[in-house]
Write an enzyme that holds these catalytic residues in place. Sequence first.
Site, PDB file in Angstrom:
ATOM      1  N   LYS A  13      11.128  93.964 -11.049  1.00 14.35           N
ATOM      2  CA  LYS A  13      11.960  94.962 -10.342  1.00 14.35           C
ATOM      3  C   LYS A  13      13.085  94.277  -9.559  1.00 14.35           C
ATOM      4  CE  LYS A  13       8.436  96.431  -7.965  1.00 14.35           C
ATOM      5  NZ  LYS A  13       7.398  95.497  -8.455  1.00 14.35           N
ATOM      6  N   ARG A  88       6.055 103.791  -3.066  1.00 15.42           N
ATOM      7  CA  ARG A  88       4.832 103.142  -3.546  1.00 15.42           C
ATOM      8  C   ARG A  88       3.599 103.998  -3.339  1.00 15.42           C
ATOM      9  NH1 ARG A  88       6.537  97.603  -3.216  1.00 15.42           N
ATOM     10  NH2 ARG A  88       4.942  96.131  -3.785  1.00 15.42           N
ATOM     11  N   ARG A 127       6.493  81.931  -9.646  1.00 16.48           N
ATOM     12  CA  ARG A 127       7.681  82.397  -8.913  1.00 16.48           C
ATOM     13  C   ARG A 127       7.990  81.509  -7.715  1.00 16.48           C
ATOM     14  NH1 ARG A 127       8.194  88.441  -6.970  1.00 16.48           N
ATOM     15  NH2 ARG A 127       6.166  87.995  -6.025  1.00 16.48           N
ATOM     16  N   ARG A 160       5.756  82.447  -2.300  1.00 19.84           N
ATOM     17  CA  ARG A 160       5.326  83.519  -1.394  1.00 19.84           C
ATOM     18  C   ARG A 160       3.827  83.433  -1.138  1.00 19.84           C
ATOM     19  NH1 ARG A 160       8.131  89.039  -3.509  1.00 19.84           N
ATOM     20  NH2 ARG A 160       6.038  89.824  -3.038  1.00 19.84           N
ATOM     21  N   ARG A 171      -3.078  92.982  -4.857  1.00 21.74           N
ATOM     22  CA  ARG A 171      -1.834  93.764  -5.009  1.00 21.74           C
ATOM     23  C   ARG A 171      -1.892  94.622  -6.267  1.00 21.74           C
ATOM     24  NH1 ARG A 171       2.211  89.041  -4.927  1.00 21.74           N
ATOM     25  NH2 ARG A 171       3.802  90.589  -5.411  1.00 21.74           N
TER      26      ARG A 171
HETATM   27  P1  AP5 Z   1      10.446  89.694  -9.751  1.00 18.76           P
HETATM   28  O1  AP5 Z   1      11.745  90.216 -10.232  1.00 18.76           O
HETATM   29  O2  AP5 Z   1      10.407  88.965  -8.446  1.00 18.76           O
HETATM   30  O3  AP5 Z   1       9.348  90.871  -9.818  1.00 18.76           O
HETATM   31  P2  AP5 Z   1       9.078  92.098  -8.843  1.00 18.76           P
HETATM   32  O4  AP5 Z   1       8.665  93.243  -9.686  1.00 18.76           O
HETATM   33  O5  AP5 Z   1      10.256  92.290  -7.924  1.00 18.76           O
HETATM   34  O6  AP5 Z   1       7.837  91.505  -8.088  1.00 18.76           O
HETATM   35  P3  AP5 Z   1       7.379  91.559  -6.560  1.00 18.76           P
HETATM   36  O7  AP5 Z   1       6.155  90.685  -6.486  1.00 18.76           O
HETATM   37  O8  AP5 Z   1       8.499  91.204  -5.621  1.00 18.76           O
HETATM   38  O9  AP5 Z   1       7.001  93.014  -6.422  1.00 18.76           O
HETATM   39  P4  AP5 Z   1       6.031  93.597  -5.429  1.00 18.76           P
HETATM   40  O10 AP5 Z   1       6.251  95.005  -5.714  1.00 18.76           O
HETATM   41  O11 AP5 Z   1       4.636  93.134  -5.473  1.00 18.76           O
HETATM   42  O12 AP5 Z   1       6.522  92.970  -4.035  1.00 18.76           O
HETATM   43  P5  AP5 Z   1       7.449  93.523  -2.872  1.00 18.76           P
HETATM   44  O13 AP5 Z   1       8.312  92.429  -2.451  1.00 18.76           O
HETATM   45  O14 AP5 Z   1       8.074  94.828  -3.243  1.00 18.76           O
HETATM   46  O15 AP5 Z   1       9.862  88.734 -10.900  1.00 18.76           O
HETATM   47  C1  AP5 Z   1       8.640  88.041 -10.729  1.00 18.76           C
HETATM   48  C2  AP5 Z   1       8.762  86.658 -11.398  1.00 18.76           C
HETATM   49  O16 AP5 Z   1       8.925  86.839 -12.805  1.00 18.76           O
HETATM   50  C3  AP5 Z   1       9.982  85.837 -10.940  1.00 18.76           C
HETATM   51  O17 AP5 Z   1       9.640  84.470 -10.896  1.00 18.76           O
HETATM   52  C4  AP5 Z   1      11.041  86.105 -12.018  1.00 18.76           C
HETATM   53  O18 AP5 Z   1      11.934  84.999 -12.156  1.00 18.76           O
HETATM   54  C5  AP5 Z   1      10.168  86.293 -13.255  1.00 18.76           C
HETATM   55  N1  AP5 Z   1      10.724  87.244 -14.222  1.00 18.76           N
HETATM   56  C6  AP5 Z   1      11.315  88.451 -13.943  1.00 18.76           C
HETATM   57  N2  AP5 Z   1      11.673  89.075 -15.074  1.00 18.76           N
HETATM   58  C7  AP5 Z   1      11.277  88.265 -16.103  1.00 18.76           C
HETATM   59  C8  AP5 Z   1      11.365  88.369 -17.532  1.00 18.76           C
HETATM   60  N3  AP5 Z   1      11.920  89.427 -18.136  1.00 18.76           N
HETATM   61  N4  AP5 Z   1      10.851  87.366 -18.265  1.00 18.76           N
HETATM   62  C9  AP5 Z   1      10.287  86.266 -17.668  1.00 18.76           C
HETATM   63  N5  AP5 Z   1      10.195  86.101 -16.329  1.00 18.76           N
HETATM   64  C10 AP5 Z   1      10.675  87.097 -15.550  1.00 18.76           C
HETATM   65  O19 AP5 Z   1       6.356  93.859  -1.761  1.00 18.76           O
HETATM   66  C11 AP5 Z   1       5.639  92.832  -1.098  1.00 18.76           C
HETATM   67  C12 AP5 Z   1       4.696  93.472  -0.080  1.00 18.76           C
HETATM   68  O20 AP5 Z   1       5.467  94.203   0.902  1.00 18.76           O
HETATM   69  C13 AP5 Z   1       3.714  94.506  -0.651  1.00 18.76           C
HETATM   70  O21 AP5 Z   1       2.533  93.897  -1.150  1.00 18.76           O
HETATM   71  C14 AP5 Z   1       3.432  95.365   0.608  1.00 18.76           C
HETATM   72  O22 AP5 Z   1       2.566  94.709   1.486  1.00 18.76           O
HETATM   73  C15 AP5 Z   1       4.813  95.434   1.261  1.00 18.76           C
HETATM   74  N6  AP5 Z   1       5.626  96.572   0.782  1.00 18.76           N
HETATM   75  C16 AP5 Z   1       6.819  96.490   0.141  1.00 18.76           C
HETATM   76  N7  AP5 Z   1       7.281  97.727  -0.142  1.00 18.76           N
HETATM   77  C17 AP5 Z   1       6.351  98.596   0.331  1.00 18.76           C
HETATM   78  C18 AP5 Z   1       6.252 100.025   0.309  1.00 18.76           C
HETATM   79  N8  AP5 Z   1       7.220 100.796  -0.253  1.00 18.76           N
HETATM   80  N9  AP5 Z   1       5.151 100.590   0.865  1.00 18.76           N
HETATM   81  C19 AP5 Z   1       4.174  99.826   1.440  1.00 18.76           C
HETATM   82  N10 AP5 Z   1       4.207  98.478   1.471  1.00 18.76           N
HETATM   83  C20 AP5 Z   1       5.291  97.864   0.926  1.00 18.76           C
END
Ligand code: AP5
Length: 215
Positions: A13, A88, A127, A160, A171
């Site tokens: 994402k 979410r 990552r 991270r 997660r």
């Molecule tokens: P990346 O693009 O970083 O993936 P992502 O989907 O953004 O993953 P996240 O782990 O950031 O999502 P998340 O939803 O768990 O975390 P968030 O920060 O929102 O890609 C991942 C890896 O794969 C990278 O190394 C990239 O280079 C690689 N990659 C990408 N595309 C690729 C491809 N096509 N092929 C190969 N490699 C690829 O949330 C973190 C925490 O914050 C949550 O756990 C929660 O505690 C809190 N939080 C955030 N938002 C909320 C909410 N709305 N409500 C409640 N808690 C929340």
Amino acid sequence: MDLILLGAPGAGKGTQGALLAERLNIPKIATGDILRDAVRRETALGLEAKRYMDAGALVPDDVILGLVRDALAEPEAERGAIFDGFPRTVAQAEALTGILAERQRSLDAIALLEVPDETIVERLAGRRTCGQCGRVYNVAANGESGVSRCDHCTGELIQRIDDAADTVRRRLQEYRTKTAPVVAFYDARKVPVRRVDGDRPVEEVQHDLLELVHR
Ligand code: AP5
């Protein structure tokens, strides 16, 4: 244009959202990035959120909704936004409808990035994120030695805390119980959820997303 990127942790994402934001010239509102910034600055919100994030649990809805309201009030978000990692929970999805309606807006597109669990576990183990500008890398693509510094701002690349294997499992569990119902919520409404195969090269996924928003 208001667009949601849905998908499990590590589905891509953030990667896709950053590219789309550049192409569409609208901001990416990534609640995870906003929270991590608050954690880095050690604000009261950051200190509260850190407990949940490090454990792989969701941060309470009221905290998140306050952040999204603030982000949407920024002038740069007047023309639309890409929501990454939000909503979410079904409660967040319901609230978003109201928040957008207050601005005479509604959702234009919803994309669900589908990636198998085993790929997700591999991606998150590899990552690395720039501690300064937040740019995302992967050791699988660059090789461990090639990714010690950010090629954009030379910031140090860090792993991270919530990418530890146990926390990733938590997660994924949170995703299944609390976020997967958001897909069903939108499926029952008028803007269809478009499934996009996220287990392909970044450029191919981006191509499909751009096609979807220009439909
Ligand atoms: P990346 O693009 O970083 O993936 P992502 O989907 O953004 O993953 P996240 O782990 O950031 O999502 P998340 O939803 O768990 O975390 P968030 O920060 O929102 O890609 C991942 C890896 O794969 C990278 O190394 C990239 O280079 C690689 N990659 C990408 N595309 C690729 C491809 N096509 N092929 C190969 N490699 C690829 O949330 C973190 C925490 O914050 C949550 O756990 C929660 O505690 C809190 N939080 C955030 N938002 C909320 C909410 N709305 N409500 C409640 N808690 C929340």
